[in-house]
Design a protein around this motif. Structure first.
Motif, PDB file in Angstrom:
ATOM      1  N   GLU A 121      -7.425 -29.690 -11.390  1.00 44.34           N
ATOM      2  CA  GLU A 121      -8.181 -28.823 -10.699  1.00 44.34           C
ATOM      3  C   GLU A 121      -7.365 -27.941  -9.798  1.00 44.34           C
ATOM      4  O   GLU A 121      -5.916 -28.277  -9.486  1.00 44.34           O
ATOM      5  CB  GLU A 121      -8.884 -29.949  -9.488  1.00 44.34           C
ATOM      6  CG  GLU A 121      -9.810 -30.776 -10.056  1.00 44.34           C
ATOM      7  CD  GLU A 121     -10.476 -31.537  -9.148  1.00 44.34           C
ATOM      8  OE1 GLU A 121     -10.810 -31.078  -8.130  1.00 44.34           O
ATOM      9  OE2 GLU A 121     -11.071 -32.969  -9.414  1.00 44.34           O
ATOM     10  N   PRO A 122      -7.807 -26.753  -9.587  1.00 43.22           N
ATOM     11  CA  PRO A 122      -6.649 -25.764  -8.726  1.00 43.22           C
ATOM     12  C   PRO A 122      -6.564 -26.194  -7.539  1.00 43.22           C
ATOM     13  O   PRO A 122      -7.636 -26.993  -6.721  1.00 43.22           O
ATOM     14  CB  PRO A 122      -7.660 -24.366  -8.604  1.00 43.22           C
ATOM     15  CG  PRO A 122      -9.427 -25.009  -8.831  1.00 43.22           C
ATOM     16  CD  PRO A 122      -8.998 -26.282  -9.874  1.00 43.22           C
ATOM     17  N   THR A 123      -5.447 -25.875  -6.743  1.00 46.31           N
ATOM     18  CA  THR A 123      -5.395 -26.192  -5.290  1.00 46.31           C
ATOM     19  C   THR A 123      -6.355 -25.876  -4.213  1.00 46.31           C
ATOM     20  O   THR A 123      -6.553 -26.340  -3.171  1.00 46.31           O
ATOM     21  CB  THR A 123      -3.968 -25.672  -4.622  1.00 46.31           C
ATOM     22  OG1 THR A 123      -4.044 -24.350  -5.013  1.00 46.31           O
ATOM     23  CG2 THR A 123      -3.004 -26.247  -5.594  1.00 46.31           C
ATOM     24  N   SER A 124      -7.289 -24.947  -4.788  1.00 47.05           N
ATOM     25  CA  SER A 124      -8.423 -24.370  -4.005  1.00 47.05           C
ATOM     26  C   SER A 124      -9.578 -25.392  -4.196  1.00 47.05           C
ATOM     27  O   SER A 124     -10.546 -25.312  -3.381  1.00 47.05           O
ATOM     28  CB  SER A 124      -8.695 -23.098  -4.198  1.00 47.05           C
ATOM     29  OG  SER A 124      -9.354 -22.781  -5.597  1.00 47.05           O
ATOM     30  N   SER A 125      -9.373 -26.334  -4.947  1.00 45.02           N
ATOM     31  CA  SER A 125     -10.789 -27.418  -5.034  1.00 45.02           C
ATOM     32  C   SER A 125     -10.723 -28.051  -3.903  1.00 45.02           C
ATOM     33  O   SER A 125      -9.643 -28.520  -3.041  1.00 45.02           O
ATOM     34  CB  SER A 125     -10.538 -28.097  -6.100  1.00 45.02           C
ATOM     35  OG  SER A 125      -9.635 -29.460  -6.090  1.00 45.02           O
ATOM     36  N   ARG A 126     -12.095 -28.624  -3.398  1.00 37.79           N
ATOM     37  CA  ARG A 126     -12.088 -29.331  -2.267  1.00 37.79           C
ATOM     38  C   ARG A 126     -11.308 -30.426  -2.325  1.00 37.79           C
ATOM     39  O   ARG A 126     -10.685 -30.976  -1.139  1.00 37.79           O
ATOM     40  CB  ARG A 126     -13.668 -29.632  -1.791  1.00 37.79           C
ATOM     41  CG  ARG A 126     -13.833 -30.032  -0.314  1.00 37.79           C
ATOM     42  CD  ARG A 126     -15.198 -30.250  -0.134  1.00 37.79           C
ATOM     43  NE  ARG A 126     -15.328 -30.549   1.186  1.00 37.79           N
ATOM     44  CZ  ARG A 126     -16.644 -30.590   2.048  1.00 37.79           C
ATOM     45  NH1 ARG A 126     -17.713 -30.467   1.262  1.00 37.79           N
ATOM     46  NH2 ARG A 126     -16.811 -31.321   3.503  1.00 37.79           N
ATOM     47  N   ALA A 129      -7.532 -29.779  -1.892  1.00 39.41           N
ATOM     48  CA  ALA A 129      -7.316 -29.424  -0.505  1.00 39.41           C
ATOM     49  C   ALA A 129      -7.466 -30.557   0.509  1.00 39.41           C
ATOM     50  O   ALA A 129      -6.435 -30.641   1.559  1.00 39.41           O
ATOM     51  CB  ALA A 129      -8.244 -28.429  -0.097  1.00 39.41           C
ATOM     52  N   THR A 133      -4.237 -31.619   2.907  1.00 36.10           N
ATOM     53  CA  THR A 133      -4.163 -31.469   4.275  1.00 36.10           C
ATOM     54  C   THR A 133      -3.454 -32.407   4.965  1.00 36.10           C
ATOM     55  O   THR A 133      -2.639 -31.891   6.089  1.00 36.10           O
ATOM     56  CB  THR A 133      -5.827 -31.454   4.692  1.00 36.10           C
ATOM     57  OG1 THR A 133      -6.354 -30.264   4.187  1.00 36.10           O
ATOM     58  CG2 THR A 133      -5.843 -31.193   6.188  1.00 36.10           C
TER      59      THR A 133
END
Length: 445
Positions: A121-126, A129, A133
């Motif tokens: 999954e992209p690093t922007s996926s919830r 992320a 965090t």
């Protein structure tokens, strides 16, 4: 519809404030004393005396200091009570640093597990992320502590005492999260490069070895074997040699941790009562105990806590401690501050609305050690905190029943106090909640 603030609107607000007869006096009071002090109710404080119809014996309150280990302290404090009762040991403490070490170590591996599971999954996926965090932190839940005990046992405090980083954990957390994020870059790249399982496993093991070294330098190495040596309250000397941490737990606490169930009160539409829930990506020990919550209505929830107290057992609980509470005097009460009257604003939300709109969640774990019953109904509860003996009444707080209704979200109850229907519910497959669900919050204050 776009609605910018106009100068006319501001003038309207200014005139409305000028027309309030008490505005000037209230403004000066709040500016000089702050919101809480100005709105604090003397009448509410007077009702919160530390007198309870059911009151378990008081232990010297522990101090988590500048760390987020409340959940760990609270759980170990319930267990030390059992040990103290059996072996005549007052004010005895179990090592919070020992479980802290293994929690940090296991959380690191748990993070690697989840990073690899989401590596495509992209690093922007919830989900990714969410993981990045906070790769790990001090906070936790009851089932996470029991997962550690299942695997590693426990030890007396003197067998692995506090260190600078266990009592003041911010430096360690900053360094460890830096390392885990760096490791996430490497692991995700290995997956992208289609590395073999063996190559990924080798890299992961090297990373874990580095985590172990960081923890050993900051927290010390956990003992493999130790002698349990003590004098009881009658000054009689005892020694039990060559104990492992697991043998110590089995012999001196002796609980079957499978007997204890996390109960939640989450009155939101997405969580029907009398059902079991778990939370995706919530845990610490890979392959260990799963976090499992049984959701009950508030009346059943409170009655279970009372049953356990009536039988002489303290109750681990999770709540939103920052809401409507005076930390210094040790009072948690919905009536302690009347901010609605002070500002002439309705701040009221239901418990469900607070959860759904991110106003509240579990932030802190403590221990209920008493309750005041009037005509069979609770009016206030006695709470053993883990912030040392300089706050509250030598570290003990008092919680109104109204505050319990609104801000207590989780208790841990021996299954023997559950009804047959409730016990049956605990055996069903849990519904899986999203990683960011409020019932996945970690107690960390």
């Amino acid at each position: 519809m776009s609605q910018p603030i106009s100068e006319a609107t501001i003038n309207k607000f200014k005139q409305a404030l000028a027309n309030k007869p008490s505005a000037g006096a209230l403004q000066r009071a709040v500016m000089n004393n702050g919101i809480n002090a100005t709105s604090e109710s003397t009448a509410a404080k007077a009702k919160m005396a530390q007198t309870f119809s059911i009151d378990l014996h008081a232990e010297k309150v522990a101090n988590q200091k500048q760390s987020g280990r409340c959940w760990m302290f609270a759980a170990l404090n319930t267990m030390r009570r059992s040990l103290a009762d059996q072996f005549n040991l007052k004010d005895f403490e179990l090592s919070q640093n020992y479980t802290f070490f293994w929690d940090k170590f296991e959380k690191s591996n748990y993070f690697y597990e989840n990073i690899l599971a989401t590596a495509t999954e992209p690093t922007s996926s919830r989900k990714v992320a969410f993981l990045l965090t906070t790769p790990q932190q001090d906070g936790g839940q009851w089932d996470m502590l029991t997962a550690l005990i299942d695997k590693y046992g426990i030890v007396p405090k003197y067998a692995m005492p506090e260190t600078y980083s266990s009592s003041k954990s911010s430096e360690l957390n900053g360094l460890l999260n830096l390392k885990l994020r760096k490791d996430a870059v490497t692991l995700r790249q290995l997956v992208q490069d289609k590395a073999s399982d063996a190559e990924i496993s080798t890299a992961r093991e090297k990373m874990l070895g580095e985590v172990y070294r960081i923890l050993a330098y900051t927290l010390g190495e956990p003992p493999v074997e130790f002698d349990f040596e003590y004098r009881d309250d009658n000054k009689k000397y005892h020694i039990d040699q060559h104990l492992t941490p697991k043998a110590f737990f089995d012999k001196y606490v002796g609980w079957d941790l499978d007997d204890y169930q996390s109960i939640i009160n989450a009155p939101t539409e997405d969580k029907p009562y009398n059902q079991l829930y778990t939370v995706e990506m919530l845990g610490n020990v890979v392959g260990g105990r799963q976090v499992r919550h049984l959701n009950l209505n508030i009346d059943d929830f409170k009655q279970l806590a009372i049953k356990q107290l009536e039988n002489g057992e303290a109750v681990w609980f999770g709540s939103d401690v920052g809401q409507a509470s005076d930390r210094q005097i040790g009072i948690m009460d919905t009536a302690i501050y009347d901010k609605d009257a002070l500002f002439d604003v309705d701040f009221g939300l239901t418990k469900a609305q607070r959860l759904d709109y991110a106003e509240s969640l579990m932030t802190h774990a403590m221990v209920i050690t008493g309750v005041d019953l009037v005509a069979g109904k609770p009016t206030k509860w006695k709470v053993e905190n883990s912030w040392g003996d300089k706050v509250g009444e030598k570290g003990y707080f008092v919680m109104s029943d109204a505050w319990f209704d609104e801000f207590v979200y989780q208790i841990v109850i021996n299954k023997k106090y559950l009804s047959d229907a409730q016990q049956a519910s605990t055996k069903k497959d849990p519904k899986v909640l999203a990683p960011w669900d409020p019932m996945g919050a970690l107690a960390s204050h």
